[in-house]
Every structure is written in structure tokens, then in C-alpha cells.
Design a protein around this motif. Structure first.
Motif, PDB file in Angstrom:
ATOM      1  N   ILE A  58      42.080  58.429  55.434  1.00  0.00           N
ATOM      2  CA  ILE A  58      42.275  59.002  54.107  1.00  0.00           C
ATOM      3  C   ILE A  58      42.575  57.907  53.089  1.00  0.00           C
ATOM      4  O   ILE A  58      42.077  57.944  51.957  1.00  0.00           O
ATOM      5  N   ALA A  59      43.357  56.903  53.472  1.00  0.00           N
ATOM      6  CA  ALA A  59      43.694  55.800  52.565  1.00  0.00           C
ATOM      7  C   ALA A  59      42.448  55.021  52.169  1.00  0.00           C
ATOM      8  O   ALA A  59      42.289  54.638  51.004  1.00  0.00           O
ATOM      9  N   ILE A  60      41.556  54.777  53.114  1.00  0.00           N
ATOM     10  CA  ILE A  60      40.322  54.052  52.800  1.00  0.00           C
ATOM     11  C   ILE A  60      39.474  54.850  51.812  1.00  0.00           C
ATOM     12  O   ILE A  60      38.909  54.293  50.871  1.00  0.00           O
ATOM     13  N   ILE A  61      39.409  56.156  52.030  1.00  0.00           N
ATOM     14  CA  ILE A  61      38.620  56.995  51.124  1.00  0.00           C
ATOM     15  C   ILE A  61      39.273  57.058  49.740  1.00  0.00           C
ATOM     16  O   ILE A  61      38.587  56.970  48.719  1.00  0.00           O
ATOM     17  N   LEU A  62      40.586  57.198  49.693  1.00  0.00           N
ATOM     18  CA  LEU A  62      41.287  57.307  48.409  1.00  0.00           C
ATOM     19  C   LEU A  62      41.290  56.007  47.610  1.00  0.00           C
ATOM     20  O   LEU A  62      41.301  56.028  46.378  1.00  0.00           O
ATOM     21  N   GLN A  63      41.289  54.876  48.296  1.00  0.00           N
ATOM     22  CA  GLN A  63      41.355  53.615  47.554  1.00  0.00           C
ATOM     23  C   GLN A  63      40.091  53.326  46.760  1.00  0.00           C
ATOM     24  O   GLN A  63      40.134  52.585  45.785  1.00  0.00           O
ATOM     25  N   LEU A  64      38.963  53.913  47.145  1.00  0.00           N
ATOM     26  CA  LEU A  64      37.723  53.660  46.403  1.00  0.00           C
ATOM     27  C   LEU A  64      37.828  54.102  44.944  1.00  0.00           C
ATOM     28  O   LEU A  64      37.656  53.284  44.037  1.00  0.00           O
ATOM     29  N   PRO A  65      38.141  55.374  44.658  1.00  0.00           N
ATOM     30  CA  PRO A  65      38.274  55.751  43.239  1.00  0.00           C
ATOM     31  C   PRO A  65      39.531  55.160  42.583  1.00  0.00           C
ATOM     32  O   PRO A  65      39.516  54.842  41.394  1.00  0.00           O
ATOM     33  N   LEU A  66      40.606  55.018  43.364  1.00  0.00           N
ATOM     34  CA  LEU A  66      41.831  54.468  42.779  1.00  0.00           C
ATOM     35  C   LEU A  66      41.647  53.016  42.343  1.00  0.00           C
ATOM     36  O   LEU A  66      42.185  52.596  41.321  1.00  0.00           O
ATOM     37  N   SER A  67      40.886  52.245  43.109  1.00  0.00           N
ATOM     38  CA  SER A  67      40.661  50.845  42.723  1.00  0.00           C
ATOM     39  C   SER A  67      39.835  50.761  41.444  1.00  0.00           C
ATOM     40  O   SER A  67      40.012  49.834  40.652  1.00  0.00           O
ATOM     41  N   LEU A  68      38.938  51.727  41.235  1.00  0.00           N
ATOM     42  CA  LEU A  68      38.186  51.755  39.979  1.00  0.00           C
ATOM     43  C   LEU A  68      39.111  52.005  38.794  1.00  0.00           C
ATOM     44  O   LEU A  68      38.935  51.435  37.719  1.00  0.00           O
ATOM     45  N   LEU A  69      40.098  52.864  38.989  1.00  0.00           N
ATOM     46  CA  LEU A  69      41.033  53.193  37.911  1.00  0.00           C
ATOM     47  C   LEU A  69      42.107  52.120  37.706  1.00  0.00           C
ATOM     48  O   LEU A  69      42.475  51.814  36.576  1.00  0.00           O
ATOM     49  N   LEU A  70      42.620  51.567  38.803  1.00  0.00           N
ATOM     50  CA  LEU A  70      43.774  50.677  38.719  1.00  0.00           C
ATOM     51  C   LEU A  70      43.422  49.206  38.510  1.00  0.00           C
ATOM     52  O   LEU A  70      44.210  48.470  37.914  1.00  0.00           O
ATOM     53  N   PHE A  71      42.284  48.765  39.010  1.00  0.00           N
ATOM     54  CA  PHE A  71      41.977  47.338  39.029  1.00  0.00           C
ATOM     55  C   PHE A  71      40.785  46.989  38.147  1.00  0.00           C
ATOM     56  O   PHE A  71      39.956  46.142  38.493  1.00  0.00           O
ATOM     57  N   GLY A  72      40.680  47.606  36.985  1.00  0.00           N
ATOM     58  CA  GLY A  72      39.559  47.361  36.081  1.00  0.00           C
ATOM     59  C   GLY A  72      39.466  45.927  35.607  1.00  0.00           C
ATOM     60  O   GLY A  72      38.388  45.344  35.545  1.00  0.00           O
ATOM     61  N   ARG A  73      40.606  45.330  35.267  1.00  0.00           N
ATOM     62  CA  ARG A  73      40.603  43.955  34.766  1.00  0.00           C
ATOM     63  C   ARG A  73      40.139  42.979  35.848  1.00  0.00           C
ATOM     64  O   ARG A  73      39.335  42.084  35.592  1.00  0.00           O
ATOM     65  N   GLN A  74      40.636  43.165  37.064  1.00  0.00           N
ATOM     66  CA  GLN A  74      40.236  42.274  38.158  1.00  0.00           C
ATOM     67  C   GLN A  74      38.759  42.467  38.501  1.00  0.00           C
ATOM     68  O   GLN A  74      38.060  41.510  38.811  1.00  0.00           O
ATOM     69  N   ARG A  75      38.293  43.714  38.446  1.00  0.00           N
ATOM     70  CA  ARG A  75      36.875  43.980  38.727  1.00  0.00           C
ATOM     71  C   ARG A  75      35.981  43.338  37.674  1.00  0.00           C
ATOM     72  O   ARG A  75      34.937  42.758  37.987  1.00  0.00           O
ATOM     73  N   ALA A  76      36.413  43.393  36.407  1.00  0.00           N
ATOM     74  CA  ALA A  76      35.638  42.768  35.332  1.00  0.00           C
ATOM     75  C   ALA A  76      35.604  41.248  35.501  1.00  0.00           C
ATOM     76  O   ALA A  76      34.570  40.610  35.275  1.00  0.00           O
ATOM     77  N   ARG A  77      36.729  40.663  35.906  1.00  0.00           N
ATOM     78  CA  ARG A  77      36.777  39.216  36.131  1.00  0.00           C
ATOM     79  C   ARG A  77      35.853  38.822  37.280  1.00  0.00           C
ATOM     80  O   ARG A  77      35.125  37.824  37.187  1.00  0.00           O
ATOM     81  N   LEU A  78      35.841  39.620  38.343  1.00  0.00           N
ATOM     82  CA  LEU A  78      34.959  39.343  39.475  1.00  0.00           C
ATOM     83  C   LEU A  78      33.497  39.486  39.071  1.00  0.00           C
ATOM     84  O   LEU A  78      32.653  38.656  39.424  1.00  0.00           O
ATOM     85  N   THR A  79      33.185  40.513  38.303  1.00  0.00           N
ATOM     86  CA  THR A  79      31.807  40.718  37.850  1.00  0.00           C
ATOM     87  C   THR A  79      31.339  39.556  36.971  1.00  0.00           C
ATOM     88  O   THR A  79      30.203  39.089  37.111  1.00  0.00           O
TER      89      THR A  79
END
Length: 104
Positions: A58-79
Motif C-alpha cells: 500500500i505504501a508503494i502505491i500511495l507514494q506515487l501520487p503523494l510524491s507528485l504532490l509533495l516533491f514538485g520542486r525536486q522533480r522539476a530540478r531532476l527534470t
């Protein structure tokens, strides 16, 4: 007298110098560590209520949408770092192909 400084230094194949572009590995490691940390935290919270394997699933499934919401700045830096690296590789590949064709 000192020679004038180059106003816009350029790296190989017209790319930005190494210190001006975003670093890929630190951004990738930070984003990965954040996502794994989120899985660990979610698993620990869910483990109170359900068995470990179910909590982890359940944690693996939940972290997918949560990481989109919580880690936007880090995702943008990686992109941005991945896009910069892709541009460098494309320019270097084109330079090598040009050299193999015998173009100047």
C-alpha cells in the motif's frame, strides 16, 4: 594588464560549462531518497494497522501520487538536469557524426 574575461563561457559543443548546468546525480539521488523515505514512513504508519507486506504494498502505491504532490520542486530540478544532460549528449553525438562525415 589582465585580458578581458570571456563574458559567456561555453563548454564542449557549445553547451554550458560544467559548473553552470544542473548536476544530474545529486538531483537523482535526492529525489530517489525522498521517495524511498516516503515509502518507509508510510509503511511504518500502515504497519500499525496491517501486516508488513500489505503495508509495504500500500505504501508503494500511495507514494506515487503523494510524491507528485509533495516533491514538485525536486522533480522539476531532476527534470531540468535530465534535459540539460540530454542536450549535451545530443550536441556531442552531432559533433561526432559531423567529424565522421568529414565536415568541419
Amino acid at each position: 594588464m589582465n585580458p578581458p574575461a570571456d563574458p559567456a563561457p561555453v563548454g564542449p559543443a557549445g553547451t554550458a560549462p560544467a559548473d553552470a548546468r544542473p548536476a544530474l546525480m545529486p538531483a537523482l539521488l535526492a529525489f530517489t531518497a525522498l521517495r524511498i523515505g516516503l515509502i518507509v514512513v508510510l509503511t511504518a504508519v500502515l504497519f500499525v494497522f496491517v501486516p508488513l507486506i500489505i503495508a509495504l504494498t500500500i505504501a508503494i502505491i500511495l507514494q506515487l501520487p503523494l510524491s507528485l504532490l509533495l516533491f514538485g520542486r525536486q522533480r522539476a530540478r531532476l527534470t531540468a538536469a535530465m534535459a540539460a544532460r540530454h542536450g549535451e549528449r545530443r550536441a556531442e553525438r552531432e559533433r561526432l557524426r559531423s567529424a565522421l562525415r568529414g565536415d568541419s
